[in-house]
Design an enzyme around this catalytic site. Structure first.
Site, mmCIF file in Angstrom:
data_model
loop_
_atom_site.group_PDB
_atom_site.id
_atom_site.type_symbol
_atom_site.label_atom_id
_atom_site.label_comp_id
_atom_site.label_asym_id
_atom_site.label_seq_id
_atom_site.Cartn_x
_atom_site.Cartn_y
_atom_site.Cartn_z
ATOM 1 N N HIS A 191 -70.969 -36.004 -59.564
ATOM 2 C CA HIS A 191 -73.097 -36.303 -59.574
ATOM 3 C C HIS A 191 -73.746 -35.872 -57.982
ATOM 4 O O HIS A 191 -72.505 -35.946 -56.971
ATOM 5 C CB HIS A 191 -73.325 -37.313 -60.201
ATOM 6 C CG HIS A 191 -75.139 -37.219 -60.429
ATOM 7 N ND1 HIS A 191 -75.953 -37.230 -59.803
ATOM 8 C CD2 HIS A 191 -75.846 -36.684 -61.487
ATOM 9 C CE1 HIS A 191 -76.779 -36.990 -59.740
ATOM 10 N NE2 HIS A 191 -76.844 -37.122 -61.447
ATOM 11 N N ASP A 242 -74.165 -38.035 -68.225
ATOM 12 C CA ASP A 242 -73.099 -37.059 -70.194
ATOM 13 C C ASP A 242 -71.388 -37.830 -70.572
ATOM 14 O O ASP A 242 -71.284 -37.965 -71.481
ATOM 15 C CB ASP A 242 -73.086 -35.967 -69.156
ATOM 16 C CG ASP A 242 -74.204 -34.909 -69.015
ATOM 17 O OD1 ASP A 242 -75.559 -35.299 -69.594
ATOM 18 O OD2 ASP A 242 -74.061 -33.702 -67.858
#
Length: 361
Positions: free
Chosen positions: A234, A293
């Site tokens: 991320h 996700d």
């Protein structure tokens, strides 16, 4: 619903405010038969994000005051979009299933006594049945995706387009267009990657076999040959993505209800090993964690949500954040947002058209 209220008004509602807010949303949670027939059912798309954009832009024509960008009017439009997007998304899928997949056409009106998450499951399923845990988990997904304080492409799009002074429907359609891009969210890629891992690894509990295949993925020798382990890493979070931590807990509970503990254990194994493998392979020193996700696609699959609706579900959630940012941009009354481009090429002289052959030589 409470999270949406928080984003729009900057504080959590009292019990009376919550009841009034839910009452407003449920009253707006409807689409006319004409809109359903003339917009959603016609020219169905294989990509539901296109159907969503088309429908949002069409709502402009059903609004008696679409171009007024004063805060009260934009708040009204925002509440309508938040309430109607779940219906548009589910109905668009039902139209797609009927016209593209030759399935049964099933259109249900939402129930006034159901939450947004409950109505999505109710309208999507043939029997309309769901468990308390299923509704809770989907509601958690909607909460976690509603806003991302670290900044994201689609929300930035909302700010940029809003700063031009355009209408709400155009601004939100632009945000949906951004979210449609595969680089924005990767839960569908994660699902397909795990399907590939399950197909090529015979023992899902064998750490060495799984790690060997993950290295093949990183070496562009397996899956889509992109060299990426989707759902890992991320731009802001390093040690952990708090959204992924929360969702993992509910994914575990749902996997137990669905009898999919073996699949959940595989996700845990990949999450545990992939970060270190990426760091070693890329010679990185910054930790790599699972992002939201990583588990969201798995959760959607356990809920029986078709892959075509994965990204629209994200949009249903994120529209609360988009609308809040649009209101913020309007309240601040800032200048139009423009990039500061700098030309880095070489300047070339102008040649008359009869002399351009000489320039090319």
């Amino acid at each position: 619903e409470e999270t949406t209220y928080l984003l729009l008004f900057g504080k959590l509602p009292t019990e009376e405010q919550r009841k009034n807010f839910i009452h407003i949303l449920t009253d707006l949670e409807e689409l006319s038969g004409a809109f359903l027939r003339d917009v959603i059912m016609k020219a169905t798309s294989t990509n539901l994000m296109n159907s969503l954009m088309k429908s949002i832009l069409s709502l402009y024509s059903y609004d008696e005051n679409p171009d007024d960008v004063c805060v009260p009017n934009v708040l009204r439009q925002s509440l309508q979009l938040i309430a109607k997007m779940p219906l548009i998304s589910v109905y668009a899928y039902q139209a797609y299933r009927h016209y593209k997949l030759d399935g049964t056409l099933m259109i249900k009106n939402p129930r006034k006594d159901y939450s947004i998450a409950e109505n999505i499951l109710y309208m999507l399923r043939d029997d309309g049945q769901f468990t308390e845990l299923e509704a809770k988990v989907l509601d958690i997904c909607l909460v976690l995706h509603a806003e991302h304080g670290g900044g994201n492409n689609s929300t930035f799009t909302t700010h940029v387009v809003t700063s031009s002074g355009t209408d709400t429907y155009s601004a939100i359609a632009a945000s949906i267009a951004s979210l449609k891009g595969p680089k924005h969210g990767a839960n569908l890629k994660v699902q397909r990657m795990f399907a590939d891992i399950m197909e090529h690894c015979s023992d899902w509990e064998n750490k060495d076999e799984i790690c060997e295949y993950l290295l093949k993925i990183l070496d562009k020798q397996a899956f889509d040959h992109a060299g990426l382990i989707y759902g890992m890493g991320h731009a802001v979070y390093t040690l952990s993505d708090p959204r992924a931590v929360i969702l993992k807990k509910f994914a575990k509970s749902l996997s137990e209800e669905k009898g999919m503990q073996k699949e959940f254990a595989l996700y845990e194994l990949v999450e545990r090993e992939a970060g270190n493998l990426i760091m070693q392979k890329r010679q990185m020193f910054k930790p790599v964690c699972a992002n939201v996700d990583f588990y969201s696609g798995f959760v959607y699959s356990m809920l029986g949500i078709p892959e075509e609706l994965f990204t629209p579900i994200f949009a249903i959630s994120r529209v609360s954040g988009w609308c809040s940012h649009r209101l913020e941009e309007l309240v601040n009354a800032g200048k139009i947002i423009r990039p500061a481009y700098k030309y880095v090429g070489h300047h070339r002289p102008y040649y008359d058209i009869n002399n351009r052959d000489c320039e090319q030589k």
